[in-house]
Write a protein that holds these residues in place. Structure first.
Motif, short mmCIF file in Angstrom:
data_model
loop_
_atom_site.label_atom_id
_atom_site.label_comp_id
_atom_site.label_asym_id
_atom_site.label_seq_id
_atom_site.Cartn_x
_atom_site.Cartn_y
_atom_site.Cartn_z
N TRP A 227 33.56 22.79 11.67
CA TRP A 227 33.43 23.25 13.05
C TRP A 227 33.39 22.07 14.01
O TRP A 227 33.94 22.15 15.13
CB TRP A 227 32.18 24.11 13.21
CG TRP A 227 32.40 25.51 12.76
CD1 TRP A 227 31.92 26.09 11.63
CD2 TRP A 227 33.21 26.50 13.40
NE1 TRP A 227 32.37 27.38 11.52
CE2 TRP A 227 33.17 27.66 12.60
CE3 TRP A 227 33.96 26.52 14.56
CZ2 TRP A 227 33.84 28.82 12.95
CZ3 TRP A 227 34.64 27.68 14.91
CH2 TRP A 227 34.58 28.81 14.10
N PHE B 210 36.99 21.03 14.47
CA PHE B 210 37.68 21.96 15.36
C PHE B 210 37.31 21.70 16.82
O PHE B 210 38.16 21.70 17.71
CB PHE B 210 37.35 23.41 15.01
CG PHE B 210 37.93 23.88 13.72
CD1 PHE B 210 39.06 23.29 13.17
CD2 PHE B 210 37.34 24.93 13.04
CE1 PHE B 210 39.59 23.74 11.97
CE2 PHE B 210 37.87 25.40 11.84
CZ PHE B 210 39.01 24.79 11.32
N LEU B 211 36.04 21.49 17.08
CA LEU B 211 35.56 21.23 18.43
C LEU B 211 36.13 19.93 18.98
O LEU B 211 36.59 19.87 20.12
CB LEU B 211 34.03 21.20 18.44
CG LEU B 211 33.37 21.06 19.80
CD1 LEU B 211 33.68 22.27 20.66
CD2 LEU B 211 31.86 20.90 19.64
N ASP C 177 30.70 23.39 6.29
CA ASP C 177 31.07 24.25 7.41
C ASP C 177 30.81 23.58 8.75
O ASP C 177 31.60 23.70 9.68
CB ASP C 177 30.31 25.58 7.34
CG ASP C 177 30.82 26.47 6.23
OD1 ASP C 177 31.94 26.22 5.74
OD2 ASP C 177 30.10 27.43 5.86
N TRP C 178 29.68 22.86 8.85
CA TRP C 178 29.36 22.19 10.11
C TRP C 178 30.35 21.08 10.42
O TRP C 178 30.74 20.89 11.58
CB TRP C 178 27.94 21.62 10.06
CG TRP C 178 26.90 22.69 10.20
CD1 TRP C 178 26.11 23.18 9.21
CD2 TRP C 178 26.59 23.43 11.37
NE1 TRP C 178 25.31 24.18 9.69
CE2 TRP C 178 25.58 24.36 11.02
CE3 TRP C 178 27.04 23.41 12.67
CZ2 TRP C 178 25.02 25.24 11.94
CZ3 TRP C 178 26.49 24.29 13.59
CH2 TRP C 178 25.51 25.20 13.22
#
Length: 108
Positions: free
Chosen positions: A7, A10-11, A3-4
């Protein structure tokens, strides 16, 4: 993918998109475009429109072969001629659609 990591991806993509768009805004007044490039970019909208419309006219319904009984081709040619002669968008759309409907009625 964790998940990290997702994310983080995405960032990174969001920041990259923001920086690319901001660069055009920030450089707009500071950088002069060469005249040759400016003249060439004037033709981009027409070429993009032609690239989008022509395959839909010549190969309707995603066919892979050129079909002579395609009523879209004469309708598009007639609409192009009307556009060239009159420079009227509304008249071009009306004549093109009427020609398409007549062609579909005669062939169908």
């Amino acid at each position: 993918m964790s998940d990290w990591a997702l994310w983080g991806l995405f960032l990174a993509v969001g920041i990259g998109t923001f920086v690319m768009r901001l660069s055009f805004v920030e450089l707009h007044g500071r950088w002069r475009m060469p005249p040759l490039l400016s003249r060439a970019l004037a033709y981009v909208p027409a070429s993009v429109l032609a690239a989008l419309v022509l395959p839909a006219v010549v190969y309707p319904n995603g066919q892979g072969a050129f079909v002579l009984a395609n009523p879209q081709i004469p309708a598009a040619l007639l609409a192009a001629w009307v556009a060239w002669k009159t420079r009227s968008t509304v008249l071009t759309l009306a004549v093109g659609m009427a020609a398409l409907w007549v062609g579909k009625y005669l062939l169908g």
